[in-house]
Design a protein around this motif. Structure first.
Motif, PDB file in Angstrom:
ATOM      1  N   ALA A 116       3.851   2.001  21.181  1.00 48.05           N
ATOM      2  CA  ALA A 116       2.454   2.409  21.360  1.00 48.05           C
ATOM      3  C   ALA A 116       1.808   2.722  20.008  1.00 48.05           C
ATOM      4  O   ALA A 116       0.626   2.406  19.785  1.00 48.05           O
ATOM      5  N   LEU A 117       2.572   3.322  19.099  1.00 47.69           N
ATOM      6  CA  LEU A 117       2.045   3.624  17.771  1.00 47.69           C
ATOM      7  C   LEU A 117       1.783   2.339  16.982  1.00 47.69           C
ATOM      8  O   LEU A 117       0.759   2.214  16.296  1.00 47.69           O
ATOM      9  N   LEU A 118       2.699   1.385  17.082  1.00 44.59           N
ATOM     10  CA  LEU A 118       2.497   0.097  16.414  1.00 44.59           C
ATOM     11  C   LEU A 118       1.272  -0.619  16.988  1.00 44.59           C
ATOM     12  O   LEU A 118       0.481  -1.214  16.246  1.00 44.59           O
ATOM     13  N   GLN A 119       1.132  -0.553  18.310  1.00 43.55           N
ATOM     14  CA  GLN A 119      -0.021  -1.197  18.942  1.00 43.55           C
ATOM     15  C   GLN A 119      -1.325  -0.532  18.506  1.00 43.55           C
ATOM     16  O   GLN A 119      -2.346  -1.206  18.304  1.00 43.55           O
ATOM     17  N   ALA A 120      -1.286   0.782  18.329  1.00 43.97           N
ATOM     18  CA  ALA A 120      -2.476   1.497  17.859  1.00 43.97           C
ATOM     19  C   ALA A 120      -2.858   1.036  16.452  1.00 43.97           C
ATOM     20  O   ALA A 120      -4.049   0.914  16.125  1.00 43.97           O
ATOM     21  N   ASP A 121      -1.852   0.762  15.620  1.00 46.90           N
ATOM     22  CA  ASP A 121      -2.127   0.237  14.279  1.00 46.90           C
ATOM     23  C   ASP A 121      -2.800  -1.132  14.368  1.00 46.90           C
ATOM     24  O   ASP A 121      -3.760  -1.415  13.639  1.00 46.90           O
ATOM     25  N   VAL A 122      -2.294  -1.984  15.256  1.00 46.59           N
ATOM     26  CA  VAL A 122      -2.881  -3.317  15.421  1.00 46.59           C
ATOM     27  C   VAL A 122      -4.310  -3.207  15.948  1.00 46.59           C
ATOM     28  O   VAL A 122      -5.218  -3.906  15.476  1.00 46.59           O
ATOM     29  N   ASP A 123      -4.520  -2.315  16.907  1.00 47.77           N
ATOM     30  CA  ASP A 123      -5.873  -2.113  17.439  1.00 47.77           C
ATOM     31  C   ASP A 123      -6.817  -1.642  16.331  1.00 47.77           C
ATOM     32  O   ASP A 123      -7.994  -2.022  16.292  1.00 47.77           O
ATOM     33  N   GLY A 124      -6.286  -0.813  15.431  1.00 48.09           N
ATOM     34  CA  GLY A 124      -7.086  -0.366  14.295  1.00 48.09           C
ATOM     35  C   GLY A 124      -7.448  -1.518  13.377  1.00 48.09           C
ATOM     36  O   GLY A 124      -8.568  -1.585  12.848  1.00 48.09           O
ATOM     37  N   LEU A 125      -6.508  -2.457  13.191  1.00 49.12           N
ATOM     38  CA  LEU A 125      -6.780  -3.646  12.380  1.00 49.12           C
ATOM     39  C   LEU A 125      -7.874  -4.502  13.015  1.00 49.12           C
ATOM     40  O   LEU A 125      -8.773  -4.999  12.328  1.00 49.12           O
ATOM     41  N   ASP A 136     -10.448   0.491   5.975  1.00 44.24           N
ATOM     42  CA  ASP A 136      -9.700   0.751   7.199  1.00 44.24           C
ATOM     43  C   ASP A 136      -8.631  -0.310   7.427  1.00 44.24           C
ATOM     44  O   ASP A 136      -7.539  -0.016   7.917  1.00 44.24           O
ATOM     45  N   TYR A 137      -8.957  -1.554   7.085  1.00 45.29           N
ATOM     46  CA  TYR A 137      -7.966  -2.623   7.232  1.00 45.29           C
ATOM     47  C   TYR A 137      -6.733  -2.297   6.392  1.00 45.29           C
ATOM     48  O   TYR A 137      -5.596  -2.391   6.862  1.00 45.29           O
ATOM     49  N   ALA A 138      -6.960  -1.910   5.149  1.00 43.74           N
ATOM     50  CA  ALA A 138      -5.845  -1.584   4.254  1.00 43.74           C
ATOM     51  C   ALA A 138      -5.043  -0.405   4.794  1.00 43.74           C
ATOM     52  O   ALA A 138      -3.809  -0.395   4.741  1.00 43.74           O
ATOM     53  N   ARG A 139      -5.743   0.593   5.342  1.00 41.54           N
ATOM     54  CA  ARG A 139      -5.064   1.796   5.849  1.00 41.54           C
ATOM     55  C   ARG A 139      -4.181   1.479   7.055  1.00 41.54           C
ATOM     56  O   ARG A 139      -3.016   1.885   7.113  1.00 41.54           O
ATOM     57  N   TYR A 140      -4.719   0.738   8.026  1.00 40.91           N
ATOM     58  CA  TYR A 140      -3.931   0.409   9.219  1.00 40.91           C
ATOM     59  C   TYR A 140      -2.814  -0.584   8.902  1.00 40.91           C
ATOM     60  O   TYR A 140      -1.725  -0.521   9.475  1.00 40.91           O
ATOM     61  N   ASN A 141      -3.082  -1.491   7.989  1.00 37.53           N
ATOM     62  CA  ASN A 141      -2.061  -2.454   7.589  1.00 37.53           C
ATOM     63  C   ASN A 141      -0.878  -1.737   6.940  1.00 37.53           C
ATOM     64  O   ASN A 141       0.289  -2.012   7.249  1.00 37.53           O
ATOM     65  N   LEU A 142      -1.183  -0.797   6.052  1.00 41.41           N
ATOM     66  CA  LEU A 142      -0.135  -0.029   5.383  1.00 41.41           C
ATOM     67  C   LEU A 142       0.664   0.790   6.395  1.00 41.41           C
ATOM     68  O   LEU A 142       1.898   0.828   6.351  1.00 41.41           O
ATOM     69  N   ALA A 143      -0.044   1.426   7.337  1.00 38.43           N
ATOM     70  CA  ALA A 143       0.626   2.251   8.348  1.00 38.43           C
ATOM     71  C   ALA A 143       1.561   1.407   9.207  1.00 38.43           C
ATOM     72  O   ALA A 143       2.685   1.821   9.520  1.00 38.43           O
ATOM     73  N   TRP A 166       2.560   1.102  -2.475  1.00 40.56           N
ATOM     74  CA  TRP A 166       1.691   0.203  -1.706  1.00 40.56           C
ATOM     75  C   TRP A 166       0.306   0.762  -1.453  1.00 40.56           C
ATOM     76  O   TRP A 166      -0.637   0.004  -1.195  1.00 40.56           O
ATOM     77  N   GLU A 167       0.141   2.069  -1.515  1.00 36.96           N
ATOM     78  CA  GLU A 167      -1.179   2.656  -1.266  1.00 36.96           C
ATOM     79  C   GLU A 167      -2.222   2.076  -2.216  1.00 36.96           C
ATOM     80  O   GLU A 167      -3.366   1.832  -1.836  1.00 36.96           O
ATOM     81  N   VAL A 168      -1.800   1.828  -3.450  1.00 33.69           N
ATOM     82  CA  VAL A 168      -2.705   1.229  -4.435  1.00 33.69           C
ATOM     83  C   VAL A 168      -2.497  -0.272  -4.524  1.00 33.69           C
ATOM     84  O   VAL A 168      -3.446  -1.053  -4.533  1.00 33.69           O
ATOM     85  N   ARG A 169      -1.245  -0.698  -4.568  1.00 35.70           N
ATOM     86  CA  ARG A 169      -0.949  -2.111  -4.801  1.00 35.70           C
ATOM     87  C   ARG A 169      -1.566  -3.020  -3.732  1.00 35.70           C
ATOM     88  O   ARG A 169      -2.167  -4.044  -4.042  1.00 35.70           O
TER      89      ARG A 169
END
Length: 224
Positions: A116-125, A136-143, A166-169
């Motif tokens: 469910a947490l992984l799916q929430a990340d995808v929904d955020g993307l 936001d794309y970068a944040r959800y992708n990193l998460a 990865w936060e910066v890279r």
């Protein structure tokens, strides 16, 4: 009876940790928004005054940033912002591809809560792509990617993954015009990874993760 020094009060240590994190995040934010460019000198005293703290948490924050490869300290000269070379970035993505492929296999079985947490990340993307919100794309992708690594239960691989900064890279990679990802396709790949993890197929999920990352390993800089 000989007196001994008392250990630092827990609340003081926690406060210093919080300040260290605050300073580290502020420096990262300034790197991302361009306020700090390569070669900018970071002065401990100036940062301590800005954040109204001692130099100890500033020094700790700079050490963490140096371990991530975001700053470099030159003896007798000070600490400066650095930018990873093209070769270093490709090497980091190559290592990330290997780690994430292995971690996807180790993550099986994935609990319903973690799916469910992984799916929430995808929904955020999906929402970020719809809004064309790169931050936001970068944040959800990193998460999402960090979560897959964490689900492996291998703390050493997670530590190595985190150490690559990865936060910066990843944000710098997304900002590079010749590397703008095909966002819709990337989101579909993330969803496919979740689907395979849900089905208990870590092998396929791992192969997709590796293929998803490898274009960043091979992409050369544009010729000027």
């Amino acid at each position: 009876m000989k007196a001994t020094d008392a250990a630092p009060a827990p609340c003081v240590a926690i406060e210093r940790d919080c300040m260290r994190d605050k300073i580290r995040k502020a420096v990262i934010a300034r790197i991302l928004d361009g306020s700090y460019s390569a070669g900018t000198r970071l002065k401990e005293m100036a940062l301590a005054q800005e954040f109204q703290t001692s130099q100890a948490p500033v020094r700790e924050a700079l050490r963490e940033l140096e371990s991530l490869g975001l700053v470099e300290t030159q003896r007798y000269k000070g600490t400066y912002i650095r930018v990873a070379s093209e070769e270093e970035t490709r090497e980091a993505y190559a290592l990330r591809a290997c780690i994430e492929e292995a971690c996807a296999r180790l993550a099986i079985p994935v609990s319903a809560d973690n799916l469910a947490l992984l799916q929430a990340d995808v929904d955020g993307l999906v929402a970020a792509v719809r809004r064309k919100d790169l931050d936001d794309y970068a944040r959800y992708n990193l998460a999402f990617h960090r979560r897959v690594v964490a689900l492996s239960g291998n703390r050493t691989m997670l530590k190595v993954w985190d150490s690559l900064g990865w936060e910066v890279r990843s944000r710098q990679t997304l900002n590079t015009a010749h590397r703008q990802p095909r966002f819709q396709a990337a989101v579909k790949e993330h969803q496919t990874i979740v689907d395979h993890l849900a089905a208990g197929d870590g092998e396929t999920a791992g192969r997709i993760l590796r293929a998803h990352t490898e274009p960043f390993v091979a992409s050369p800089s544009p010729k000027k």
